[in-house]
Design a protein around this motif. Structure first.
Motif, PDB file in Angstrom:
ATOM      1  N   VAL A  35       0.840  -1.203   0.000  1.00  0.00           N
ATOM      2  CA  VAL A  35       0.000   0.000   0.000  1.00  0.00           C
ATOM      3  C   VAL A  35       0.870   1.246   0.000  1.00  0.00           C
ATOM      4  CG1 VAL A  35      -1.644   1.348   1.357  1.00  0.00           C
ATOM      5  CG2 VAL A  35      -1.994  -1.097   1.060  1.00  0.00           C
ATOM      6  N   MET A  38       2.294   1.915  -3.379  1.00  0.00           N
ATOM      7  CA  MET A  38       1.296   2.366  -4.345  1.00  0.00           C
ATOM      8  C   MET A  38       0.822   3.784  -4.056  1.00  0.00           C
ATOM      9  SD  MET A  38       0.736  -0.038  -6.484  1.00  0.00           S
ATOM     10  CE  MET A  38       1.095  -1.774  -6.648  1.00  0.00           C
ATOM     11  N   ILE A  39       0.717   4.093  -2.777  1.00  0.00           N
ATOM     12  CA  ILE A  39       0.085   5.356  -2.403  1.00  0.00           C
ATOM     13  C   ILE A  39       1.084   6.511  -2.337  1.00  0.00           C
ATOM     14  CG2 ILE A  39      -1.194   6.513  -0.534  1.00  0.00           C
ATOM     15  CD1 ILE A  39      -2.867   4.602  -2.246  1.00  0.00           C
ATOM     16  N   PHE A  42       1.249   9.104  -5.102  1.00  0.00           N
ATOM     17  CA  PHE A  42       0.099  10.005  -5.207  1.00  0.00           C
ATOM     18  C   PHE A  42       0.058  10.988  -4.054  1.00  0.00           C
ATOM     19  CE2 PHE A  42      -0.499   6.283  -7.585  1.00  0.00           C
ATOM     20  CZ  PHE A  42      -0.686   6.852  -8.815  1.00  0.00           C
ATOM     21  N   TYR A 320     -12.936   6.646  -9.895  1.00  0.00           N
ATOM     22  CA  TYR A 320     -12.453   5.374  -9.366  1.00  0.00           C
ATOM     23  C   TYR A 320     -12.987   5.132  -7.960  1.00  0.00           C
ATOM     24  CZ  TYR A 320      -9.270   1.740  -7.799  1.00  0.00           C
ATOM     25  OH  TYR A 320      -8.751   0.581  -7.293  1.00  0.00           O
ATOM     26  N   GLN A 324     -15.229   1.926  -8.040  1.00  0.00           N
ATOM     27  CA  GLN A 324     -14.105   0.993  -8.080  1.00  0.00           C
ATOM     28  C   GLN A 324     -14.535  -0.451  -8.244  1.00  0.00           C
ATOM     29  OE1 GLN A 324     -12.178   0.559  -4.196  1.00  0.00           O
ATOM     30  NE2 GLN A 324     -13.062   2.536  -3.751  1.00  0.00           N
ATOM     31  N   ILE A 328     -12.928  -2.455 -11.259  1.00  0.00           N
ATOM     32  CA  ILE A 328     -12.047  -3.598 -11.045  1.00  0.00           C
ATOM     33  C   ILE A 328     -12.657  -4.843 -11.673  1.00  0.00           C
ATOM     34  CG2 ILE A 328     -11.020  -5.109  -9.304  1.00  0.00           C
ATOM     35  CD1 ILE A 328     -10.749  -2.709  -7.493  1.00  0.00           C
TER      36      ILE A 328
ATOM     37  N   TYR B 126      -7.231  -2.691   0.564  1.00  0.00           N
ATOM     38  CA  TYR B 126      -5.958  -3.035  -0.057  1.00  0.00           C
ATOM     39  C   TYR B 126      -6.107  -3.161  -1.557  1.00  0.00           C
ATOM     40  CZ  TYR B 126      -4.517  -4.181   4.684  1.00  0.00           C
ATOM     41  OH  TYR B 126      -4.228  -4.112   6.007  1.00  0.00           O
ATOM     42  N   ARG B 127      -7.179  -3.861  -1.948  1.00  0.00           N
ATOM     43  CA  ARG B 127      -7.358  -4.096  -3.366  1.00  0.00           C
ATOM     44  C   ARG B 127      -7.501  -2.772  -4.114  1.00  0.00           C
ATOM     45  NH1 ARG B 127     -12.349  -7.569  -4.610  1.00  0.00           N
ATOM     46  NH2 ARG B 127     -13.197  -5.513  -4.234  1.00  0.00           N
ATOM     47  N   SER B 128      -8.269  -1.846  -3.543  1.00  0.00           N
ATOM     48  CA  SER B 128      -8.449  -0.546  -4.198  1.00  0.00           C
ATOM     49  C   SER B 128      -7.138   0.189  -4.311  1.00  0.00           C
ATOM     50  CB  SER B 128      -9.401   0.335  -3.408  1.00  0.00           C
ATOM     51  OG  SER B 128     -10.578  -0.348  -3.180  1.00  0.00           O
ATOM     52  N   ALA B 129      -6.342   0.151  -3.231  1.00  0.00           N
ATOM     53  CA  ALA B 129      -5.071   0.870  -3.250  1.00  0.00           C
ATOM     54  C   ALA B 129      -4.150   0.292  -4.320  1.00  0.00           C
ATOM     55  CB  ALA B 129      -4.401   0.796  -1.886  1.00  0.00           C
ATOM     56  N   PHE B 130      -4.122  -1.040  -4.427  1.00  0.00           N
ATOM     57  CA  PHE B 130      -3.230  -1.667  -5.397  1.00  0.00           C
ATOM     58  C   PHE B 130      -3.661  -1.405  -6.831  1.00  0.00           C
ATOM     59  CE2 PHE B 130      -2.346  -5.118  -2.027  1.00  0.00           C
ATOM     60  CZ  PHE B 130      -1.475  -4.260  -1.387  1.00  0.00           C
ATOM     61  N   PHE B 131      -4.965  -1.294  -7.011  1.00  0.00           N
ATOM     62  CA  PHE B 131      -5.470  -1.163  -8.366  1.00  0.00           C
ATOM     63  C   PHE B 131      -5.457   0.288  -8.856  1.00  0.00           C
ATOM     64  CE2 PHE B 131      -8.469  -1.568 -11.866  1.00  0.00           C
ATOM     65  CZ  PHE B 131      -8.018  -2.739 -12.430  1.00  0.00           C
ATOM     66  N   LEU B 132      -5.478   1.227  -7.924  1.00  0.00           N
ATOM     67  CA  LEU B 132      -5.591   2.653  -8.278  1.00  0.00           C
ATOM     68  C   LEU B 132      -4.646   3.119  -9.387  1.00  0.00           C
ATOM     69  CD1 LEU B 132      -6.648   5.594  -7.703  1.00  0.00           C
ATOM     70  CD2 LEU B 132      -4.860   5.754  -5.987  1.00  0.00           C
ATOM     71  N   PRO B 133      -3.325   2.824  -9.278  1.00  0.00           N
ATOM     72  CA  PRO B 133      -2.420   3.364 -10.304  1.00  0.00           C
ATOM     73  C   PRO B 133      -2.763   2.890 -11.712  1.00  0.00           C
ATOM     74  CG  PRO B 133      -1.169   2.471  -8.477  1.00  0.00           C
ATOM     75  CD  PRO B 133      -2.583   2.051  -8.263  1.00  0.00           C
ATOM     76  N   TYR B 134      -3.454   1.753 -11.810  1.00  0.00           N
ATOM     77  CA  TYR B 134      -3.751   1.208 -13.132  1.00  0.00           C
ATOM     78  C   TYR B 134      -4.654   2.125 -13.948  1.00  0.00           C
ATOM     79  CZ  TYR B 134      -4.986  -2.014 -16.812  1.00  0.00           C
ATOM     80  OH  TYR B 134      -5.181  -2.589 -18.045  1.00  0.00           O
ATOM     81  N   GLY B 194      -1.519  -3.920 -10.094  1.00  0.00           N
ATOM     82  CA  GLY B 194      -2.886  -4.136  -9.632  1.00  0.00           C
ATOM     83  C   GLY B 194      -3.710  -4.953 -10.612  1.00  0.00           C
TER      84      GLY B 194
END
Lengths: 338, 323
Positions: A35, A38-39, A42, A320, A324, A328, B126-134, B194
């Motif tokens: 996390v 990834m974060i 941003f 998103y 989401q 997804i 977690y899933r949202s955080a990992f997928f965000l950059p995509y 992600g």
């Protein structure tokens, strides 16, 4: 015998639990590292976009944009910039942000507080025709989405439901064209658009993108799952092929259509090489190309650059957060199918 | 609508008219295909074919008249290309890019999927955080990472400084030949992980738990369970990831444009060559910056040939035993 075995079991369970506990800790540690990775970019983009140029150069870097404040005689807090610190004397030299002479103050008189400079966004927005860029991107995206839905559902319907000469071969050609890298056809496409007189027009950014092979592929896969009986019944009722598609198939394909819409929006919003080559003037230039231009002209002003980057991805991030689950799911299921 | 209805009735009634019906079926199908097919032919097929024509021609450097100025030069562009060190270097850099991004992308996606494949609190977060950059575009990701990698003020440089590594301080991660390409790839891997994660996760969740139970009874270690059960059963996804990685290497442009512009330069036998000079960027440079349309087309044709070869090789080595 029974005793020992149950003792053995209990030991096993304890060991197992410890191991699982360790594993669990490891899992959470891994997730948190993930996390953070990834974060952080941003967070850093947004934090930088809200800082002053001076704060950006500060060491160690601040994770939350911070300002230094001094209380005035009337009890209000005025912002100051720290010019230098003298640790031995316990004093700080500051310059009022509003302008004025430098002052030397005791360490305790200067307080750090979160200070978010939203004015960076206004400044960045006003330094280039971003409103126009925004409009262009939204305009192009809307038309590409509508167009892709029309061309793809018609074509996918033909591929899924009709027999015609060359069907499977044509479909194979399409699929292999999906693999062709964009740099391969960018030069001749440019020449085609010059010949059509389309350089610097909206149609250059819309029409060529309506041949969206992947959408056809997705929709065809879905259309094939709709039972034939439905079609036979509809035909007996005097339904034409087109109205069967329009009234029966499309309403049954909402999830796939949503996936196509999401794919198209993300793809169009983020396309770069094509609009970079096909547009020269701000009148039709989309957001991403405008942002690249801005970054070349802006170069060193990190806070304005990050502000511009942030507002150019903001719609996608907001979308998103609200959608989401759908995003997804549709991106993933479509990935699976291919 | 009634017209079409009677048309269908006729076709059903008269079997002897089957040829006409066949022709009519074709006509209807192609009518449905037409909007797509026309755009496809004009903007995809024609350019790819025209590219070959263009590759046999040269546009004089001073001419902006793309049509009048074309001179036929035969295979000259291709011959020049095959002796162009910069081109072969770009092919090598594209290969290097692929060699980095494929295993890194697979490892990152699979790790995240395995982590998420546990009973966890707040899985969705977690899933949202990992997928965000995509969902974000490469340009913005590139711009943000350029700042993170930048010398002196970049957080990564400052982080390394704080643990005593000052090697990157002066030039930043993108300014040094050794670290430039891995840095570009790293940003891209995080952006795409992600997506791969979601694919792996659904594949893993489709594996029957009884397989793991049986293996556990037989005394298989977690590592054995992973290598003997999980990995073979997610192989189709891995194959897909290899293809995606290959395509992204052949398509690599925006990330290079945003982060390094093909640089920094490396001295190779007295020639300055860019450490991130991938073929996609070279095509763009020859076309957009140098206005060598014929040469760029010849290059894109070789790129196309490489794409075909790579996808055939992929299919042969990875595709054969999982179907």
């Amino acid at each position: 015998m029974e005793q020992t075995s149950s003792l053995h079991d209990r030991e096993m369970n304890a060991a197992y639990r410890v191991r699982r506990g360790l594993g669990r800790g490891g899992v959470y540690a891994g997730l948190i590292i993930g996390v953070i990775l990834m974060i952080v970019p941003f967070w850093w983009m947004i934090a930088t976009s809200l800082k002053s140029p001076i704060e950006i150069l500060e060491f160690p870097p601040t994770w939350v944009p911070t300002g230094q404040f001094v209380q005035t005689d009337t009890g209000e807090w005025d912002e100051v910039y720290v010019v230098s610190r003298d640790a031995d004397a316990g004093s700080v030299t500051v310059r009022p942000a509003a302008g004025g002479d430098q002052q030397i103050l005791p360490e305790g008189a200067v307080q750090s507080r979160a200070r978010l400079r939203f004015s960076n966004y206004v400044e960045a927005w006003n330094q280039a025709p971003f409103a126009r860029y925004y409009f262009n991107t939204i305009f192009v995206t809307i038309f590409v989405v509508i167009g892709v839905l029309i061309t793809s559902s018609l074509a996918a319907y033909a591929f899924a439901r009709m027999r015609f000469w060359g069907r499977d071969n044509i479909f194979l050609v399409f699929l292999s064209m999906m693999m062709v890298p964009q740099p391969v056809y960018i030069v001749p496409s440019y020449i085609v658009l010059v010949k059509l007189g389309w350089i610097d027009t909206y149609q250059a950014l819309i029409i060529p993108w309506l041949a969206h092979i992947f959408s056809i592929f997705l929709l065809r896969q879905h259309f094939k799952t709709i039972p034939n009986d439905l079609y036979d019944a509809a035909i007996i009722d005097g339904c034409s092929r087109f109205s069967f598609l329009w009234r029966i198939i499309l309403p049954l394909s909402k999830a796939t259509l949503v996936a196509v819409v999401i794919f198209t929006i993300v793809g169009t919003w983020n396309s770069f090489l094509w609009p970079l080559v096909m547009t020269n003037t701000p009148e039709v230039r989309p957001l991403q190309v405008g942002l690249a231009r801005f970054s070349q002209e802006q170069g060193t002003s990190h806070e304005l650059m990050m502000a511009a980057a942030a507002f150019s991805v903001a719609p996608l991030i907001v979308a998103y957060f609200f959608l989401q689950k759908q995003i997804i799911q549709s991106l993933a299921t479509s990935g699976m199918k291919s | 609508m009634s017209e079409r209805g009677t048309g269908g009735g006729e076709a059903r009634a008269g079997r002897s008219w089957s040829l006409t019906k066949h022709a009519r079926d074709n006509l209807t199908a192609y009518t449905f295909l037409a909007p797509f097919l026309i755009i496809f032919l004009v903007f995809l097929v024609y350019p790819v074919v025209y590219s070959l024509y263009l590759a046999m021609h040269q546009v004089p450097a001073d001419s902006f008249d793309v049509f009048g100025g074309l001179q036929f030069v035969g295979f000259k562009n291709f011959i020049k290309l095959f002796t162009d060190v910069k081109f072969w270097w770009s092919v090598a850099m594209t290969l290097y890019y692929a060699v980095l991004i494929i295993p890194a992308g697979i490892a990152a996606s699979l790790t995240l999927a395995l982590l998420l494949n546990n009973r966890l609190k707040a899985v969705a977060v977690y899933r949202s955080a990992f997928f965000l950059p995509y969902v974000l575009d490469m340009l913005v990701v590139g711009i943000v990472w350029t700042l993170i990698y930048s010398p002196h003020v970049g957080i990564l440089v400052q982080f390394f400084e704080s643990i005593g590594i000052t090697a990157f301080t002066e030039k930043g991660f993108l300014g040094m030949p050794g670290s430039a390409m891995p840095s570009v790839v790293f940003a891209n891997v995080l952006k795409g992980a992600g997506f791969g994660m979601i694919l792996y996760l659904s594949a893993i969740q489709n594996i029957s738990p009884s397989l793991y139970e049986a293996a556990e009874i037989d005394g298989a270690t977690p590592w054995q369970r992973f290598t003997r059960i999980t990995l073979p059963l997610v192989k189709p996804i891995t194959f897909f990831m290899v293809i995606i990685g290959t395509i992204s290497a052949l398509n690599a442009f925006v990330e290079v444009y945003a982060m390094t512009s093909g640089g920094p330069n490396v001295d190779v036998g007295g020639r300055a060559l860019g450490a991130t000079w991938v073929t996609g960027y070279y095509v763009f440079d020859a076309f957009y910056n140098q206005w060598r349309l014929g040469y760029a087309s010849a290059m894109s044709y070789v790129l196309l040939a490489l794409t075909v070869i790579v996808s055939l090789v992929n299919r042969k080595f990875l595709g054969s035993d999982n179907t």
